[in-house]
Design an enzyme around this catalytic site. Sequence first.
Site, mmCIF file in Angstrom:
data_model
loop_
_atom_site.group_PDB
_atom_site.id
_atom_site.type_symbol
_atom_site.label_atom_id
_atom_site.label_comp_id
_atom_site.label_asym_id
_atom_site.label_seq_id
_atom_site.Cartn_x
_atom_site.Cartn_y
_atom_site.Cartn_z
ATOM 1 C CG ASP A 34 -0.192 -0.112 2.515
ATOM 2 O OD1 ASP A 34 1.029 -0.374 2.480
ATOM 3 O OD2 ASP A 34 -0.818 0.059 3.576
ATOM 4 C CG HIS A 238 18.388 1.266 -20.061
ATOM 5 N ND1 HIS A 238 17.191 1.073 -20.699
ATOM 6 C CD2 HIS A 238 18.933 2.373 -20.623
ATOM 7 C CE1 HIS A 238 17.015 2.032 -21.610
ATOM 8 N NE2 HIS A 238 18.071 2.823 -21.583
ATOM 9 C CG ASP A 255 22.596 8.153 -19.169
ATOM 10 O OD1 ASP A 255 22.057 9.244 -18.873
ATOM 11 O OD2 ASP A 255 22.261 7.473 -20.161
ATOM 12 C CG ASP A 266 19.338 11.949 -20.940
ATOM 13 O OD1 ASP A 266 20.224 11.335 -20.352
ATOM 14 O OD2 ASP A 266 18.641 11.443 -21.856
ATOM 15 C CG HIS A 345 22.117 3.739 -27.975
ATOM 16 N ND1 HIS A 345 22.349 5.070 -28.197
ATOM 17 C CD2 HIS A 345 23.194 3.279 -27.280
ATOM 18 C CE1 HIS A 345 23.510 5.411 -27.637
ATOM 19 N NE2 HIS A 345 24.045 4.334 -27.088
ATOM 20 C CG HIS A 349 16.146 10.978 -26.316
ATOM 21 N ND1 HIS A 349 15.793 11.851 -25.302
ATOM 22 C CD2 HIS A 349 17.207 10.274 -25.838
ATOM 23 C CE1 HIS A 349 16.608 11.663 -24.267
ATOM 24 N NE2 HIS A 349 17.488 10.733 -24.568
ATOM 25 C CG HIS A 356 13.372 8.523 -23.950
ATOM 26 N ND1 HIS A 356 13.452 7.174 -23.819
ATOM 27 C CD2 HIS A 356 14.635 8.975 -23.707
ATOM 28 C CE1 HIS A 356 14.690 6.816 -23.501
ATOM 29 N NE2 HIS A 356 15.416 7.908 -23.428
ATOM 30 C CD GLU A 380 21.175 9.382 -25.625
ATOM 31 O OE1 GLU A 380 21.526 8.486 -24.852
ATOM 32 O OE2 GLU A 380 20.094 9.982 -25.520
ATOM 33 C CE1 TYR A 384 27.358 2.210 -24.393
ATOM 34 C CE2 TYR A 384 26.616 2.165 -26.686
ATOM 35 C CZ TYR A 384 26.681 2.799 -25.461
ATOM 36 O OH TYR A 384 26.074 4.023 -25.304
ATOM 37 N NE ARG A 408 24.452 6.514 -22.756
ATOM 38 C CZ ARG A 408 24.478 5.336 -22.156
ATOM 39 N NH1 ARG A 408 24.952 4.283 -22.778
ATOM 40 N NH2 ARG A 408 24.041 5.186 -20.916
ATOM 41 C CD GLU A 410 22.116 11.414 -22.906
ATOM 42 O OE1 GLU A 410 22.438 10.663 -21.963
ATOM 43 O OE2 GLU A 410 20.976 11.439 -23.403
#
Length: 436
Positions: A34, A238, A255, A266, A345, A349, A356, A380, A384, A408, A410
């Site tokens: 809850d 991610h 990131d 971002d 990727h 964006h 996004h 970005e 990899y 990466r 970005e």
Amino acid sequence: MQTEYRQRREQLMAKIGTGTAIFRSAPMAVMHNDVEYTYRQDSDFFYLTGFNEAQAVAVLAPHHGEHRFVLFVQPKDREKEVWSGYRCGIDAAKELYGADEAYPISELDEKLPQYLEKADRIYYHLGRDRSFNDKILGHYQSLLRTYPKRGTGPIAIEDTGPILHSMRLVKSETELELMRQAAAIATEAHNYAQEITAPGCYEYEIQAEMERIFRLRGGMGPAYPSIVASGANACVLHYIENVRQMQDGELLLIDAGCAYGYYNSDITRTFPVGRKFTPEQKTLYEIVLEAQKQAIAQIKPGNPHKLVHDTAVRVLTEGLVELGILKGEIDKLIEEEKYKPYYMHRTSHWLGLDVHDVGVYQHGDDKPQILQPGQILTVEPGLYIVPDTKLAEDQPETDPRWIGIGIRIEDDVLVTPGGNEVLTAAVPKAVDEVER
Ligand code: GLY
Ligand code: MN
Ligand code: MN
């Protein structure tokens, strides 16, 4: 700010003319049992109203003489407010939020039809909540049944996205200010992270310090789960566990962005945990950095959005060929997407109320989205070299010295009349700046 919300509603109403638009607040999200997550309003709803409570519905009926903007909200309830906080209530929905009329949410079914029966269509986004979709579809069906009696009523449901999201794509001065602040806070956090990172640190320590700054500076918190990925963890796009102890000789990919006043930043940076890059890390890093610089240089009014990705892909592919990681002719490798095991990727964006953010990237196959001032997008690129990279048959085995490196970089970029402005430029990314 209320003036700006009103202007947005007017702009939308001018476009929907004889239709009625319905927007629903975001549902509460359960963390466990809850216990609920901190409430965060639906971005479309917030953009048009600034109203941040759950259990609300906004109706825009431009053709209705008196009630062009109607809010259905939770009524004041002293007992409930003691537990779960302030409610604006019916009267303040009109006074503070500019609604022409307001009702308790429990009266939605009873009151909604009067705002639909003279509309020629309903503008509504079919969302994840099936039962609310069914409610709106039920009203639509019942108005269709009684249409012959009136000779008026909606005969179509149209998604609100194309109209509203093209508005959200171009940021106003007010929005830009909030975006700048979201960028500034995340910039401070990234700079601090680079300062304190050292061999032996745990990823969560760096995460904690950054998120402390997000809140300390008045932000709502992270814009998305922060990624603090050392070593080969950086190859997981991610990775959010952030539990590993980092070692000298590795890279740290962070990131992380901040939400401020509902707007987001971002940012990604990758830098050595210790003092210096290894030669392999540095070589790959310079390719990614060059890809990012060239992609950013393409951001100016009149250029297609797609050029940002295409530019990055070309630089990355050329770099991989130069290192012998890919083999073949550049154009063909790009056409056949042979870079994808190393760069899986997209490069960019939209960024705004959503990380996004909404807005289309192209209008069908042959009509690109053209960049225009006021849009904000990320850039970005990354590389990899995943341990179990699945290679095409015509490609060489990856030399083990590259394996496990993930990079990466970005930034958040505003399209300006003369080109672009990198809102997050104050986070170091040049090789000699990130080496210590
Ligand atoms: N952190 C989410 C993204 O970079 O798109
Ligand atoms: Mn990111
Ligand atoms: Mn991003």
